[in-house]
Design a protein around this motif. Structure first.
Motif, PDB file in Angstrom:
ATOM      1  N   ALA A 319       0.820  -1.215   0.000  1.00  0.00           N
ATOM      2  CA  ALA A 319       0.000   0.000   0.000  1.00  0.00           C
ATOM      3  C   ALA A 319       0.853   1.265   0.000  1.00  0.00           C
ATOM      4  CB  ALA A 319      -0.932   0.013   1.207  1.00  0.00           C
ATOM      5  N   ALA A 320       2.142   1.136   0.301  1.00  0.00           N
ATOM      6  CA  ALA A 320       3.022   2.316   0.394  1.00  0.00           C
ATOM      7  C   ALA A 320       3.821   2.476  -0.887  1.00  0.00           C
ATOM      8  CB  ALA A 320       3.939   2.196   1.592  1.00  0.00           C
ATOM      9  N   VAL A 321       3.123   2.612  -2.021  1.00  0.00           N
ATOM     10  CA  VAL A 321       3.817   2.669  -3.310  1.00  0.00           C
ATOM     11  C   VAL A 321       4.602   3.962  -3.480  1.00  0.00           C
ATOM     12  CG1 VAL A 321       2.205   1.141  -4.486  1.00  0.00           C
ATOM     13  CG2 VAL A 321       1.711   3.586  -4.381  1.00  0.00           C
ATOM     14  N   THR A 322       4.261   4.997  -2.726  1.00  0.00           N
ATOM     15  CA  THR A 322       4.961   6.274  -2.833  1.00  0.00           C
ATOM     16  C   THR A 322       6.028   6.424  -1.760  1.00  0.00           C
ATOM     17  OG1 THR A 322       3.008   7.329  -3.783  1.00  0.00           O
ATOM     18  CG2 THR A 322       4.676   8.777  -2.858  1.00  0.00           C
ATOM     19  N   LEU A 323       5.656   6.223  -0.507  1.00  0.00           N
ATOM     20  CA  LEU A 323       6.585   6.439   0.594  1.00  0.00           C
ATOM     21  C   LEU A 323       7.502   5.244   0.845  1.00  0.00           C
ATOM     22  CD1 LEU A 323       4.378   8.357   3.192  1.00  0.00           C
ATOM     23  CD2 LEU A 323       6.039   9.262   1.557  1.00  0.00           C
ATOM     24  N   GLY A 324       7.136   4.060   0.365  1.00  0.00           N
ATOM     25  CA  GLY A 324       7.997   2.893   0.528  1.00  0.00           C
ATOM     26  C   GLY A 324       9.350   3.086  -0.135  1.00  0.00           C
ATOM     27  N   PRO A 325       9.377   3.370  -1.445  1.00  0.00           N
ATOM     28  CA  PRO A 325      10.682   3.609  -2.078  1.00  0.00           C
ATOM     29  C   PRO A 325      11.389   4.843  -1.534  1.00  0.00           C
ATOM     30  CG  PRO A 325       8.879   4.063  -3.605  1.00  0.00           C
ATOM     31  CD  PRO A 325       8.285   3.367  -2.423  1.00  0.00           C
ATOM     32  N   ALA A 326      10.624   5.846  -1.091  1.00  0.00           N
ATOM     33  CA  ALA A 326      11.257   7.024  -0.484  1.00  0.00           C
ATOM     34  C   ALA A 326      11.985   6.637   0.794  1.00  0.00           C
ATOM     35  CB  ALA A 326      10.200   8.088  -0.184  1.00  0.00           C
ATOM     36  N   GLY A 327      11.369   5.758   1.592  1.00  0.00           N
ATOM     37  CA  GLY A 327      12.032   5.269   2.795  1.00  0.00           C
ATOM     38  C   GLY A 327      13.289   4.488   2.464  1.00  0.00           C
TER      39      GLY A 327
END
Length: 393
Positions: A319-327
């Motif tokens: 569900a974290a398609v935006t913030l996952g890679p940012a993390g």
């Protein structure tokens, strides 16, 4: 593998060259702008600051943009910062361009990773990320020495102009071949943060920090170790660095093939290899032949873990398609910052350059412990595994 994935890797190569080439341009910048070498070296720290901040901030700020639009905007700003940098006589303006350029570069990493993952099936995620991240590996092999060569013959400004040109070429390729898509649903920051606020994800990020630091603590001082401890002539140092780059390219290629089917094995073998290689490097640092072989192996084992570390968050927190890679980007850059800092403390304390490799081995043990901890969290049944995945499949 879609052509767009390779274009994203090309774009990372263009930007990654700027990240790496500064190490070979500090003397020229120092002389031209009338600052000390340590002051010029702060430009590297400026880039690290921009990378740490850029991924999460831009991932949120551009969450409703189409991915191609965001990628083009990041590349345009990156190119512009290099045009300004190549034209300025002000150290502080150059310092600012490094922060801003790294800021959008981090944004490109996070959005580019999400784009690559969206273009391939789940069984090819690790391979796709090995191609995207492979752009930075190629920058290590080609971009770093090429930037130094251009700096030696055309001045440091020529290297900046070259990166600006590469970034514009990458923009054209992204515009032509990367699909103009948006996330299936508008990202919701709170929902994504909740998806990331689980122990397996934080163990993954911790593994990324420690693995990256274990690699960078040795690589960051490799040139000094070669000249001061191994007693290698300075003009041969780029050759050994190229050996490291060749190992990195092999590692990321093999790791990309293994990441989707055997993530556990890939991480355990890669991190264990970093531990053993680092310990042997510290023990044989006075002897050229083993050092050259170990430098190759260090690059291979360290970069072999990269595809798993880059792609696993999409499985753990879909569900974290935006913030996952940012993390992910933030975790990598924490490791990039912490590793050389710890090495600097050891050298400053008079422990010698081989000590940094011992620190790398210790950090690798910590990373392996995180992998084991994550493995212990794996649910006992397949049904539970679907409900609460762990870092290790």
């Amino acid at each position: 593998m879609p052509l767009a994935v390779y274009i994203l890797g090309l774009s990372i190569f263009a930007q990654g060259t700027s990240e790496l080439m500064l190490a070979g341009l500090l003397t020229g910048i120092s002389n031209d702008l009338h600052v000390s070498i340590p002051q010029a070296g702060l430009l590297i720290s400026a880039f690290a600051i921009g990378m740490l901040l850029g991924a999460p901030v831009l991932a949120i700020a551009t969450q409703r943009w189409s991915r191609r639009t965001a990628l083009l905007a990041f590349l345009a700003v990156f190119a512009a910062t290099h045009v300004v940098a190549a034209s300025t006589a002000s150290y502080w303006l150059l310092f600012a361009t490094r922060i801003v350029g790294a800021f959008v570069y981090a944004g490109f990493w996070s959005v580019g990773a999400a784009t690559a993952i969206a273009l391939v099936p789940e069984t090819a995620r690790g391979r796709a990320m090995s191609i995207v991240a492979g752009g930075l590996t190629v920058a290590t092999i080609i971009g770093l020495p090429a930037g130094t060569f251009i700096g030696d013959h055309l001045g440091w400004r020529g290297a900046f102009w070259t990166v600006a040109g590469l970034s514009i070429a990458a923009m054209i390729a992204v515009f032509a071949k990367v699909p103009d898509t948006r996330p299936a649903e508008p990202p919701r920051v709170r929902a994504e943060l909740r998806a990331l606020a689980i122990r397996p994800v934080w163990l993954l990020f911790g593994t990324t920090v420690l693995t990256t630091a274990a690699q960078l603590v040795s690589f960051g001082y490799l040139g000094a170790l070669l000249t001061e401890t191994t007693r290698l002539a300075q003009n041969w140092v780029p050759v050994v660095l190229a050996v490291y780059g060749a190992g990195s390219l092999l590692g990321i290629a093999v790791g990309g093939r293994m990441a989707d089917t055997h993530p556990t094995r890939t991480l355990v073998v890669g991190i264990s290899g970093v531990i053993v290689t680092s310990a042997l490097l510290a023990s044989t640092a006075h002897h050229l032949a083993p050092v050259v072989v170990l430098v190759f192996l260090l690059g291979a084992f360290a970069f072999g873990t990269n595809p798993v570390l880059n792609s696993r968050v999409f499985t753990l927190a879909p569900a974290a398609v935006t913030l996952g890679p940012a993390g992910n980007v933030a975790a990598f850059n924490v490791g990039i910052t912490v590793g050389p800092w710890l090495g600097g403390l050891a050298i400053g304390a008079g422990l010698g350059y081989p000590s940094v490799a011992w620190i790398g081995a210790a950090l690798g043990v910590g990373a392996l412990a995180f992998v084991g901890w994550s493995r212990a969290l794996r649910p006992a049944t397949a049904t539970a595994a679907v409900a609460e995945p762990s870092v290790i499949a």
